[in-house]
Design a protein around this motif. Structure first.
Motif, PDB file in Angstrom:
ATOM      1  N   ASN A 327     -13.039 -10.607 -20.941  1.00  0.00           N
ATOM      2  CA  ASN A 327     -11.914 -10.655 -21.872  1.00  0.00           C
ATOM      3  C   ASN A 327     -11.015  -9.426 -21.751  1.00  0.00           C
ATOM      4  N   LEU A 328     -11.623  -8.287 -21.513  1.00  0.00           N
ATOM      5  CA  LEU A 328     -10.812  -7.079 -21.325  1.00  0.00           C
ATOM      6  C   LEU A 328      -9.985  -7.197 -20.048  1.00  0.00           C
ATOM      7  N   VAL A 329     -10.657  -7.494 -18.951  1.00  0.00           N
ATOM      8  CA  VAL A 329      -9.985  -7.472 -17.652  1.00  0.00           C
ATOM      9  C   VAL A 329      -8.890  -8.546 -17.554  1.00  0.00           C
ATOM     10  N   ASN A 330      -9.061  -9.622 -18.326  1.00  0.00           N
ATOM     11  CA  ASN A 330      -8.035 -10.671 -18.344  1.00  0.00           C
ATOM     12  C   ASN A 330      -6.731 -10.211 -18.991  1.00  0.00           C
ATOM     13  N   TRP A 331      -6.761  -9.081 -19.682  1.00  0.00           N
ATOM     14  CA  TRP A 331      -5.535  -8.554 -20.271  1.00  0.00           C
ATOM     15  C   TRP A 331      -5.328  -7.157 -19.697  1.00  0.00           C
ATOM     16  N   LYS A 332      -4.507  -7.088 -18.656  1.00  0.00           N
ATOM     17  CA  LYS A 332      -4.359  -5.843 -17.893  1.00  0.00           C
ATOM     18  C   LYS A 332      -3.996  -4.658 -18.785  1.00  0.00           C
ATOM     19  N   LEU A 334      -4.365  -4.221 -21.948  1.00  0.00           N
ATOM     20  CA  LEU A 334      -5.424  -3.859 -22.898  1.00  0.00           C
ATOM     21  C   LEU A 334      -6.529  -3.069 -22.174  1.00  0.00           C
ATOM     22  N   THR A 335      -6.807  -3.495 -20.941  1.00  0.00           N
ATOM     23  CA  THR A 335      -7.802  -2.781 -20.142  1.00  0.00           C
ATOM     24  C   THR A 335      -7.383  -1.345 -19.904  1.00  0.00           C
ATOM     25  N   GLU A 336      -6.108  -1.168 -19.566  1.00  0.00           N
ATOM     26  CA  GLU A 336      -5.606   0.190 -19.330  1.00  0.00           C
ATOM     27  C   GLU A 336      -5.757   1.020 -20.599  1.00  0.00           C
ATOM     28  N   TYR A 337      -5.396   0.425 -21.705  1.00  0.00           N
ATOM     29  CA  TYR A 337      -5.474   1.123 -22.991  1.00  0.00           C
ATOM     30  C   TYR A 337      -6.937   1.491 -23.299  1.00  0.00           C
ATOM     31  N   PHE A 338      -7.802   0.510 -23.119  1.00  0.00           N
ATOM     32  CA  PHE A 338      -9.233   0.718 -23.354  1.00  0.00           C
ATOM     33  C   PHE A 338      -9.754   1.896 -22.528  1.00  0.00           C
ATOM     34  N   GLU A 339      -9.364   1.925 -21.260  1.00  0.00           N
ATOM     35  CA  GLU A 339      -9.854   3.007 -20.400  1.00  0.00           C
ATOM     36  C   GLU A 339      -9.327   4.364 -20.851  1.00  0.00           C
ATOM     37  N   GLU A 340      -8.122   4.386 -21.415  1.00  0.00           N
ATOM     38  CA  GLU A 340      -7.594   5.652 -21.920  1.00  0.00           C
ATOM     39  C   GLU A 340      -8.351   6.097 -23.174  1.00  0.00           C
ATOM     40  N   VAL A 341      -8.702   5.119 -24.018  1.00  0.00           N
ATOM     41  CA  VAL A 341      -9.519   5.451 -25.198  1.00  0.00           C
ATOM     42  C   VAL A 341     -10.871   6.000 -24.735  1.00  0.00           C
ATOM     43  N   VAL A 342     -11.456   5.339 -23.745  1.00  0.00           N
ATOM     44  CA  VAL A 342     -12.754   5.789 -23.233  1.00  0.00           C
ATOM     45  C   VAL A 342     -12.656   7.207 -22.685  1.00  0.00           C
ATOM     46  N   SER A 343     -11.564   7.526 -21.997  1.00  0.00           N
ATOM     47  CA  SER A 343     -11.485   8.880 -21.444  1.00  0.00           C
ATOM     48  C   SER A 343     -11.304   9.890 -22.575  1.00  0.00           C
ATOM     49  N   GLU A 344     -10.654   9.509 -23.683  1.00  0.00           N
ATOM     50  CA  GLU A 344     -10.593  10.392 -24.858  1.00  0.00           C
ATOM     51  C   GLU A 344     -12.014  10.630 -25.401  1.00  0.00           C
ATOM     52  N   ILE A 345     -12.771   9.553 -25.482  1.00  0.00           N
ATOM     53  CA  ILE A 345     -14.142   9.659 -25.987  1.00  0.00           C
ATOM     54  C   ILE A 345     -14.960  10.571 -25.087  1.00  0.00           C
ATOM     55  N   GLN A 346     -14.800  10.371 -23.781  1.00  0.00           N
ATOM     56  CA  GLN A 346     -15.557  11.179 -22.823  1.00  0.00           C
ATOM     57  C   GLN A 346     -15.207  12.653 -22.945  1.00  0.00           C
ATOM     58  N   ASN A 367     -15.240  -3.407 -28.581  1.00  0.00           N
ATOM     59  CA  ASN A 367     -15.187  -4.333 -29.714  1.00  0.00           C
ATOM     60  C   ASN A 367     -13.891  -4.211 -30.498  1.00  0.00           C
ATOM     61  N   TRP A 368     -13.511  -2.967 -30.780  1.00  0.00           N
ATOM     62  CA  TRP A 368     -12.275  -2.779 -31.548  1.00  0.00           C
ATOM     63  C   TRP A 368     -11.059  -3.235 -30.760  1.00  0.00           C
ATOM     64  N   SER A 374      -6.688  -6.558 -30.764  1.00  0.00           N
ATOM     65  CA  SER A 374      -6.100  -7.765 -30.162  1.00  0.00           C
ATOM     66  C   SER A 374      -5.440  -8.638 -31.220  1.00  0.00           C
ATOM     67  N   ALA A 375      -6.126  -8.785 -32.363  1.00  0.00           N
ATOM     68  CA  ALA A 375      -5.589  -9.656 -33.415  1.00  0.00           C
ATOM     69  C   ALA A 375      -4.250  -9.113 -33.916  1.00  0.00           C
ATOM     70  N   LEU A 376      -4.196  -7.805 -34.141  1.00  0.00           N
ATOM     71  CA  LEU A 376      -2.944  -7.212 -34.625  1.00  0.00           C
ATOM     72  C   LEU A 376      -1.840  -7.292 -33.567  1.00  0.00           C
ATOM     73  N   LEU A 377      -2.214  -7.033 -32.309  1.00  0.00           N
ATOM     74  CA  LEU A 377      -1.229  -7.095 -31.225  1.00  0.00           C
ATOM     75  C   LEU A 377      -0.666  -8.501 -31.077  1.00  0.00           C
ATOM     76  N   ASN A 378      -1.570  -9.485 -31.118  1.00  0.00           N
ATOM     77  CA  ASN A 378      -1.125 -10.865 -30.962  1.00  0.00           C
ATOM     78  C   ASN A 378      -0.232 -11.289 -32.122  1.00  0.00           C
ATOM     79  N   ALA A 379      -0.600 -10.879 -33.328  1.00  0.00           N
ATOM     80  CA  ALA A 379       0.206 -11.248 -34.493  1.00  0.00           C
ATOM     81  C   ALA A 379       1.596 -10.617 -34.393  1.00  0.00           C
TER      82      ALA A 379
END
Ligand code: ADP
Ligand code: MG
Length: 498
Positions: A327-332, A334-346, A367-368, A374-379
Motif C-alpha cells: 500500500n505504501l509503495v503503490n503511492w509514490k 506517500l512512500t517518499e514522505y514515509f521515508e522522510e519521517v523514518v529518517s527523522e525518527i532514525q 500505520n499513521w 491517507s484519509a485526510l489527504l484523500n478527503a
C-alpha cells in the motif's frame, strides 16, 4: 516459449498492449504544449500537429529520454538504432492521415517485468516498447447532430508497451498494470493515470482448451477500459464468455470488443476481418534514431530505486507486513514522505534505543501514513508534499505517543489540528491540554482516592471479580480527567490492590 498447460482446465491466455503518455513539456514532434489537463479545446496546437502543408516533424529529445528510461526499467534491450514509421489510416482526429510510430525497429525490445502474485514471482515478458504520437479526440455532443474534434492531444508523446501472452488471469493482468503504473511514476516518465487516460490498456484475450499446448488460433481485443477495476472485470468477463463458447464446441470470433461500464459487459465493436492495412513505411521526414552506448548506460545508472527493490528493502530494513509495504509503495509520494519521517525518527532515536524500538516506531509511522494521514489527504484531494504537516512534526508526534506523553486518541486530535493548520505537536498538545499524566505520584494519589471511595468494588475484585478491576481503572481515569497513562494506571492500581 509457450506456457505449458498441464492442467485439465481451461487456461486463459492474455497479452497486453498499453499506451503510456510521457510527461514532457512539449509534444512528440513539435513545440506545442503537452498538457493533459488542458480544458479549452484546440489551444495547444500548431501548424505541425495539425498537419499544415510544408511543416516538418522534429523528434522530442526529452520524450526519447523518458522512453529509453522506461524501456530500461522494463529490462529491455535498447536499440542503438531505431526508426520512425508512418502508420496510415483515416480518421478525423488524425490530421496527417497517418500516425508517426515505430514499426519493425522499436526503441526497446525483449524485456520483462516480474510481478508478485500472492507471494509467487512471475515473469511477464515484454515483446517491445516503442515511441509514437497520440491522436486528437473526437467529441460527439448529444443532440447536436454533428461531431467536434479537439487536437490538443494530437501529437503528444506515447510509449506503447506490448507484452508476450504470458498472463493467465485477470488478476495477474491487474497486478502487472499496477506495477507498470508504479514504475512509470517512480522514474518520472508520466502520471500513468487510467482514469485520466494517461495510461490506456488494450488486453488481448483467448482461452486454451483443457490439455491444449499451442496458443489459441484466435484472440479478442478489448478497448475502452479506464480503470484497474474495469480492466480486471472486462478480462474476467471475456474469459468466461470464451470458456462458455469453447465448452459448447464453438470458437469465439476474432473481434474487437468494447467495455460497457454501465452494463458491466463487453460489446462487439468491429470484427478483425475488416482490419486496417496500415501501409507502414519509414517516415522520410525523420532521421534514424541513433542512441550511443554511453547515452544508454548513463540513463541506466540514473534509474531510481524501482518499486520491487523498494518493497524488498522495506521488508528487510523495516520488517513491515507485506500489505503495508504494498500500500505504501503503490503511492509514490506517500512512500517518499514515509521515508522522510523514518529518517527523522532514525536521527532522533540514535544509539541509546534498541533496534526493536526503532522498528516499533517505523511500524507506527507506516500505520499513521496509511490510515489517518491517507484519509485526510484523500478527503482534501492533495498529495503528502502539499500537506501542512512537516515530516519532522509527524515524527515528533509519534515520539510523544511512544513516550506515553499523549494517548493515541489525543494524538489523533493533535494530528487533525496539525493537518488543518500546521504547527508543532508540543504547542498543540499544550493548547488543547492533552498531555498525558505519567507522573507516578499523581496517579498513585488518584488510585488511592478511588480505592477509598469504592470499597465494594475492591472487595469484589479481591473475591475474584475481574470486572471490578476494569471499573476501578475507569474511575481512576475519570479522576485523572482521561489523561492518565493507561498502562501506568493499570500497573499502580494492581500493586495497590495487592
Ligand atoms: P496483432 O498482429 O494482431 O496485433 P500480435 O502478435 O502483435 O497481434 O500481438 C498483439 C498482442 O496480443 C500481444 O500483446 C500478444 O502478446 C497478444 N497475443 C498474441 N496471441 C495471443 C493469444 N492467442 N491470446 C491472447 N493474446 C495474444
Ligand atoms: Mg498489435
Amino acid at each position: 516459449m509457450t506456457e505449458k498447460n498441464n492442467t485439465n482446465s481451461y487456461t486463459p491466455v492474455i497479452g497486453l498492449e498499453i499506451h503510456v503518455q510521457l510527461k514532457t513539456k512539449s509534444k512528440m514532434f513539435c513545440d506545442s504544449p503537452n498538457n493533459p489537463d488542458e480544458t479549452v479545446p484546440n489551444t495547444n496546437i500548431c501548424e505541425v500537429c495539425t498537419a499544415q502543408p510544408g511543416t516538418l516533424p522534429v523528434a522530442n529529445k526529452e520524450a526519447i529520454r523518458l522512453g529509453t528510461l522506461l524501456g530500461l526499467a522494463l529490462n529491455c534491450k535498447i536499440a542503438n538504432s531505431s526508426k520512425f514509421d508512418r502508420k496510415s489510416y483515416f480518421y478525423p482526429d488524425l490530421p496527417k492521415g497517418y500516425q508517426i510510430s515505430q514499426y519493425d525497429k522499436p526503441i526497446a525490445e525483449h524485456g520483462y517485468l516480474d510481478i508478485n502474485v500472492d507471494g509467487v514471482v512471475k515473469r511477464i515478458r515484454i515483446r517491445r516498447a516503442h515511441l509514437e504520437e497520440d491522436a486528437g479526440k473526437n467529441i460527439h455532443p448529444e443532440g447536436l447532430g454533428y461531431s467536434l474534434v479537439d487536437y490538443n492531444r494530437a501529437g503528444t508523446p506515447l510509449m506503447e508497451i506490448v507484452t508476450e501472452p504470458d498472463i493467465t488471469s485477470a488478476k495477474e493482468a491487474r497486478i502487472f498494470l499496477e506495477e507498470l503504473r508504479n514504475i512509470v511514476r517512480y522514474i518520472g516518465a508520466g502520471s500513468a493515470d487510467m482514469e485520466k487516460g494517461t495510461m490506456r490498456l488494450e488486453p488481448n484475450i483467448s482461452v486454451r482448451k483443457p490439455g491444449q499446448q499451442e496458443l489459441p488460433n484466435y484472440k479478442v481485443e478489448v478497448k475502452n477500459i479506464n480503470s484497474f477495476k474495469f480492466a480486471e472485470a472486462a478480462i474476467e468477463y471475456e474469459i468466461q464468455r470464451h470458456i462458455e463458447m469453447l465448452s459448447e464446441g464453438q470458437t469465439p470470433k476474432q473481434v474487437t470488443m468494447g467495455w460497457n461500464e454501465k452494463a458491466s459487459q463487453t460489446v462487439e465493436q468491429r470484427s478483425k476481418e475488416e482490419a486496417n492495412d496500415y501501409r507502414y513505411f519509414p517516415d522520410p521526414d525523420l532521421p534514424v534514431l541513433k542512441l550511443s552506448e554511453e547515452y544508454i548506460s548513463n540513463l541506466k545508472t540514473s534509474l531510481p530505486e524501482l518499486p520491487a527493490a523498494k518493497r524488498q528493502r522495506f521488508k528487510e530494513e523495516y520488517a513491515l507486513p507485506d500489505e503495508d509495504i504494498q500500500n505504501l509503495v503503490n503511492w509514490k509520494e506517500l512512500t517518499e514522505y514515509f521515508e522522510e519521517v523514518v529518517s527523522e525518527i532514525q536521527a532522533w532515536i540514535q544509539a541509546d534505543r534498541s533496534k526493536e524500538d526503532l522498528l516499533k516506531l517505523v511500524k507506527m509511522a507506516a500505520n499513521w501514513c496509511l490510515q489517518d494521514f491517507s484519509a485526510l489527504l484523500n478527503a482534501a484531494k492533495i498529495n503528502p508534499s502539499e500537506s501542512r504537516i512537516t515530516q519532522e512534526n509527524f515524527a515528533e508526534l509519534l515520539k510523544h505517543i511512544a513516550d506515553a506523553k499523549i494517548s493515541v486518541t489525543a494524538a489523533k486530535q493533535v494530528f487533525a489540528k496539525m493537518f488543518e493548520h500546521g504547527g508543532e505537536p508540543d504547542h498543540i498538545i499544550e493548547d488543547l491540554g492533552l498531555s498525558q499524566i505519567s507522573d507516578t505520584a499523581a496517579i498513585e494519589s488518584a488510585v488511592d482516592q478511588v480505592i477509598k471511595a469504592n470499597e465494594k468494588a475492591v472487595l469484589d475484585y479481591k473475591a475474584g471479580q475481574q470486572k471490578s478491576f476494569g471499573f476501578l481503572v475507569g474511575m481512576a481515569m475519570k479522576e485523572l480527567k482521561g489523561k492518565g497513562n493507561p498502562s501506568l494506571v493499570n500497573e499502580i492500581l494492581k500493586k495497590r490492590l495487592e
